[in-house]
Design an enzyme around this catalytic site. Structure first.
Site, short mmCIF file in Angstrom:
data_model
loop_
_atom_site.label_atom_id
_atom_site.label_comp_id
_atom_site.label_asym_id
_atom_site.label_seq_id
_atom_site.Cartn_x
_atom_site.Cartn_y
_atom_site.Cartn_z
N SER A 8 0.98 -1.31 -0.07
CA SER A 8 -0.07 -0.02 -0.12
C SER A 8 0.92 1.43 0.10
O SER A 8 1.97 1.19 0.39
CB SER A 8 -0.82 0.03 1.15
OG SER A 8 -1.58 1.30 1.47
N TYR B 109 -1.51 -0.55 10.51
CA TYR B 109 -1.61 -1.06 9.16
C TYR B 109 -0.68 -0.69 8.43
O TYR B 109 0.21 -1.30 7.44
CB TYR B 109 -2.93 -0.63 8.66
CG TYR B 109 -3.09 -1.17 7.05
CD1 TYR B 109 -3.36 -2.27 6.65
CD2 TYR B 109 -3.05 -0.18 6.14
CE1 TYR B 109 -3.53 -2.56 5.14
CE2 TYR B 109 -3.03 -0.27 4.86
CZ TYR B 109 -3.38 -1.58 4.37
OH TYR B 109 -3.61 -1.87 3.05
#
Length: 265
Positions: free
Chosen positions: A137, A150
Site C-alpha cells: 500500500s 496497518y
C-alpha cells in the site's frame, strides 16, 4: 516470465484479489483461488470457468491461521505466479486495540506473505522463471494513518519484496510490491472506516491497479505504484518534511468506526 501457467491468488473473492483472478484467467492462466468464504469462492470460480474456459481450483483457507497458511503453502510447488493479496486493516486506533487483533493483523499482512513467498520461491528458482506480487500500500511509505498499525505492516511488505526481488532476479524470478492508494473495493467498509469525505480523484479502479501491477512485474520493477496521482504522493512522503506529512495525514484518513471484532477480508 512465461505468459501462461498456474497462478495462485489469496483473498481472491473481492476487490484487488478478484481483479487479479479475472485478469490472469483471461490471460490464459489456470488458477488456484484462496479465501475464507467457501461459498463465495465457488461462485467466483464458476463465473471464471464459464467466461474463460480455464481450470479454476478453490481452496477455502484462512492464511491468518497456521493450518490455513500451511494448506496454501502446500499448493505452491508448481505455481508460476503467486499473488499475496489477502490483507486487512483494523477499524480502531492502537490504544483501542487488543493483543489478539494486532497479532491477527500481523499474521495475515506480514507472516502469511513471508510464509507463502518462501514456499513458492524454491520451485520457481528451480524452473528458472516465476513471479510474485505482494500487495502492499501507499500507506506503507510513511505513518500516514495516525494510531494505525496497518501502514507498518505494509512498510514491511514493501521492504521485504524489494529485498527478495534483488536476491532472485538473476535466477529468473521477479518479485514486485504492488502499492496502490485508495481503491474502490470492500476493504474500508469491512474495516469500519468511513471514507465518505474522500474526494473522487483519490480513488483507483481495481482492474487498473492490477493491470499496472502486472505490467511492472513483467518489467522487473520491485515496486509498483499505480496511478500518476499516487506516484506524486509517494514522491511527496519520501521528500517532504515529516512534520508536514503528519499534518496532511490527519486530513486525508477516513474516520474510524467500530466494526465487530475480527471483521476482515
Amino acid at each position: 516470465m512465461e505468459p501462461t501457467g498456474r497462478a495462485l491468488v489469496t483473498g481472491a473473492t473481492s476487490g484487488i484479489g478478484a481483479a487479479f483472478a479475472r485478469r490472469l484467467a483471461h490471460e490464459g492462466y489456470d488458477l488456484i483461488l484462496v479465501a475464507r468464504d467457501a461459498e463465495r469462492l465457488a461462485s467466483v470460480a464458476g463465473v471464471l470457468r464459464a467466461d474463460t474456459g480455464r481450470s479454476v481450483e478453490v481452496l477455502a483457507s484462512d492464511v491468518g491461521t497456521p493450518e490455513g497458511c500451511d494448506a496454501v503453502a502446500a499448493r505452491l510447488g508448481d505455481v508460476d505466479l503467486l499473488v499475496n493479496n489477502a490483507g486487512f486493516s483494523l477499524g480502531r486506533t492502537f490504544l483501542e486495540s487488543s493483543v489478539a487483533a494486532e497479532e491477527e493483523l500481523l499474521r495475515v499482512n506480514v507472516h502469511a506473505v513471508m510464509r507463502l513467498t518462501l514456499a513458492a520461491l524454491p520451485g520457481m528458482v528451480h524452473r528458472g522463471h516465476g513471479g510474485i506480487v505482494n500487495v502492499s500500500s501507499v500507506a506503507g511509505f510513511a505513518s500516514m494513518q495516525p494510531g494505525s498499525t496497518y501502514p507498518a505492516t505494509k512498510a514491511w511488505v514493501t521492504n521485504f519484496s524489494e529485498s527478495i526481488a534483488g536476491a532472485v532476479a538473476h535466477l529468473g524470478v521477479r518479485v514486485t510490491a504492488l502499492c496502490p492508494g485508495y481503491t474502490r473495493t470492500e476493504f474500508h467498509a469491512r474495516a469500519g472506516i468511513d471514507m465518505s469525505r474522500t474526494p473522487d480523484w483519490m480513488w483507483l479502479d481495481a482492474d487498473a491497479v492490477v493491470r499496472e501491477g502486472l505490467r511492472d512485474l513483467r518489467r522487473g520493477r520491485p515496486v509498483s505504484v499505480p496511478g500518476l496521482r499516487y506516484k506524486v504522493v509517494v514522491w511527496g512522503v519520501r521528500h517532504l518534511p515529516r512534520r508536514l506529512i503528519r499534518r496532511i495525514s490527519r486530513d486525508v484518513r477516513g474516520r474510524i468506526g467500530r466494526p465487530s471484532p475480527g471483521d476482515r477480508a
